[in-house]
Design a protein around this motif. Structure first.
Motif, mmCIF file in Angstrom:
data_model
loop_
_atom_site.group_PDB
_atom_site.id
_atom_site.type_symbol
_atom_site.label_atom_id
_atom_site.label_comp_id
_atom_site.label_asym_id
_atom_site.label_seq_id
_atom_site.Cartn_x
_atom_site.Cartn_y
_atom_site.Cartn_z
ATOM 1 N N ALA A 180 0.830 -1.156 0.009
ATOM 2 C CA ALA A 180 -0.093 -0.010 0.027
ATOM 3 C C ALA A 180 0.882 1.302 0.061
ATOM 4 N N ARG A 181 1.601 1.334 -1.114
ATOM 5 C CA ARG A 181 2.607 2.461 -1.253
ATOM 6 C C ARG A 181 1.829 3.923 -1.651
ATOM 7 N N THR A 182 2.101 5.128 -1.126
ATOM 8 C CA THR A 182 1.543 6.305 -1.248
ATOM 9 C C THR A 182 2.865 7.492 -1.568
ATOM 10 N N GLN A 183 2.552 8.385 -2.033
ATOM 11 C CA GLN A 183 3.481 9.390 -2.165
ATOM 12 C C GLN A 183 2.689 10.813 -2.593
ATOM 13 N N THR A 184 2.810 12.087 -1.990
ATOM 14 C CA THR A 184 1.949 13.167 -1.941
ATOM 15 C C THR A 184 3.028 14.224 -2.384
#
Length: 577
Positions: free
Chosen positions: A46-50
């Protein structure tokens, strides 16, 4: 502005950051805005980047910040399939039901295992070898395929009973003493066997009495599915009889060598056999009376064979009788009279024999004896032979007498006279000792002449030994007795010599007078001995003093040495002129 959000997809090849721009009332055209980002966060599944864009114009008017967030999955781990339940009949027979196995898959991106439905082609194979295989496959959300897992069940469907048959049989059928009992052989056929199988029968072994033996073998067979065949039995019968019948004499009136019996009554016989209920009478055969008057005989012989051809040991009865009135004659066969010899190793009794008109050859006669008599040094023994023939005719008695000596007592030697010089010097003569021996078989002592090698040793330690030996008439050797003399042969005078001398030799006022020392040497001494001199002490006036010491020595054999003297001279003067 641009955005390339993977939107939760798996393993994107690359992450392309979004781009931003700002428009402002005081700007002729939009300007590019560089966003800020903390980089990728969250677990691999569940990778995220903002990215967040901020802009403030020349007049410090701050734009409302704008953010863009990407999401994706990083997963190259294959799931794992495992068997949850399995009820494999494992080759068992006729299972009541077939319960399919169950499977599940675990995956690094799943919170818990998921059930997996397997595929199967259904049961295959013949009834005696049924099989069914289930195979589970699973691919996760990122197309990672697990290694397939299969479970195969095996079982047998069989309710048909096998059939037993006799292959070979060697029934003796009541015959006697078969050389061997070869057991029957059996085999079983079964719908689930490719060929017949040998069946080992059970048997309690031979039963019944030897004359009516039986043995039953029963074959049982149950196939792998517990289908039991109908048992099949084979029974043998035979007779085991190697016991020979026994013939016995029922009556016998043998004259038994008596003289002139008045009549001859024949014996009677019967035979008993292990396979007969009672004895049977046996008729003997005979050639009638035979032999001369002195040895009349008649023999009856009974023979019998049973139903199994076991021949009884023939039994014969022979009658004997004699007609005789002539007396026998006794003679001496051997005699080993010691004739007065000593200690014979054994006394072999004489042997006797008797001849008789009714004997084919002489017979040995055992004599009687009262045993040895008399003292040990003069033993005697007499044997007397008597013989009476079978018809009570008595021979004239014959006697033999032996004589011998029994003597194992050793004689004893003793010294009669001894004149030992006992170490004295120069004895005028040496008189040899005398000896005598006493023995249990002699009336009085006898003189014994000793042996000697003569005088030995040096003159100062002369010795001579005489040894007496004596062996009696029976070769009993006495313990040897020895006498040794010792003496000294010495006529050599010793020699005295001065060892030390401290003569002042006329000097004035010596501080001390040290007496001279002497020693003597002698041919019979291993080393010199000190000799103490005699002296009258100092003599003469003070200005001419003298003192003489004289040494004398006489050895153990009274040989006197030549005296030796030493004289000192000195002056004693302390008077001033």
């Amino acid at each position: 502005m641009t955005s390339a959000d993977p939107a939760g997809t798996c393993n994107p090849a690359s992450i392309v950051a979004p781009t931003f721009e700002a428009t402002d009332n005081c700007l002729a055209s939009a300007v590019s805005v560089t966003p800020t980002t903390a980089g990728p966060t969250g677990p691999a599944c569940a990778r995220t980047q903002t990215w967040t864009a901020n802009y403030t114009d020349a007049c410090t008017n701050a734009a409302v910040p704008v953010s863009v967030t990407y999401t994706w999955v990083e997963d190259v781990v294959i799931p794992v399939i495992s068997v949850v339940t399995s009820a494999d009949p494992a080759g068992t027979c006729n299972p009541a039901s077939i319960v399919a196995p169950t499977f599940e898959a675990t995956d690094n991106c799943l919170a818990s295992a998921v059930s997996v439905t397997p595929t199967t082609a259904g049961p295959t194979g013949p009834a005696c070898a049924r099989t069914q295989t289930w195979t589970a496959n699973y691919t996760d959300a990122c197309t990672n395929a697990a290694v397939p897992v299969s479970v195969t069940y095996t079982w047998v469907e069989d309710v048909v009973i096998p059939v037993i048959s006799v292959v070979t049989s060697a029934d003796p059928a009541g015959t006697c003493n078969p050389s061997s009992i070869v057991a029957p052989t059996f085999e079983a056929t079964d719908n689930c066997l490719a060929s017949a199988v040998s069946v080992t029968p059970t048997t309690a072994g031979p039963t019944g009495p030897a004359c009516a033996r039986t043995q039953t073998w029963t074959a049982n067979y149950t196939d792998a599915c517990t289908n039991a065949a109908v048992p099949v039995s084979v029974t043998y019968t035979w007779v085991e009889d190697v016991v020979i019948p026994v013939i016995s004499v029922v009556t016998s009136a043998d004259p038994a060598g008596t003289c002139n019996p008045s009549s001859i009554v024949a014996p009677t016989f019967e035979a008993t056999d292990n396979c007969l209920a009672s004895a049977v009478s046996v008729t003997p055969t005979t050639a009638g009376p035979t032999g001369p008057a002195c040895a009349r005989t008649q023999t009856w012989t009974a023979n019998y064979n049973d139903a199994c051809t076991n021949a009884a040991v023939p039994v014969s009865v022979t009658y004997t009788w004699v007609e005789d009135v002539v007396i026998p004659v006794i003679s001496v066969v051997t005699s080993a009279d010691p004739a007065g010899a000593c200690n014979p190793s054994s006394i072999v009794a004489p042997t006797f024999e008797a001849t008789d008109n009714c004997l084919a050859s002489a017979v040995s006669v055992t004599p009687t004896t009262a045993g040895p008599t008399g003292p040990a040094c003069a033993r005697t023994q007499t044997w007397t032979a008597n013989y009476t023939d079978a018809c009570t005719n008595a021979a004239v008695a014959v006697s033999v007498t032996y004589t011998w000596v029994e003597d194992v007592v050793i004689p004893v030697i003793s010294v009669v006279t001894s004149a030992d010089p006992a170490g004295t010097c120069n004895p005028s003569s040496i008189v040899a000792p005398t000896f005598e021996a006493t023995d249990n078989c002699l009336a009085s002592a006898v003189s014994v002449t000793p042996t000697t090698a003569g005088p030995t040793g040096p003159a100062c330690a002369r010795t001579q030994t005489w040894t007496a030996n004596y062996t009696d008439a029976c070769t009993n050797a006495a313990v040897p007795v020895s006498v040794t003399y010792t003496w000294v042969e010495d006529v050599v005078i010793p020699v005295i010599s001065v060892v030390t001398s401290a003569d002042p030799a006329g000097t004035c006022n010596p501080s001390s007078i040290a007496a001279p020392t002497f020693e003597a040497t002698d041919n019979c001494l291993a080393s010199a001995v000190s000799v103490t001199p005699t002296t009258a002490g100092p003599t003469g006036p003070a200005c001419a003093r003298t003192q003489t010491w004289t040494a004398n020595y006489t050895d153990a054999c009274t040989n006197a040495a030549v005296p030796v003297s030493v004289t000192y001279t000195w002056v004693e003067d302390v008077v001033i002129p």
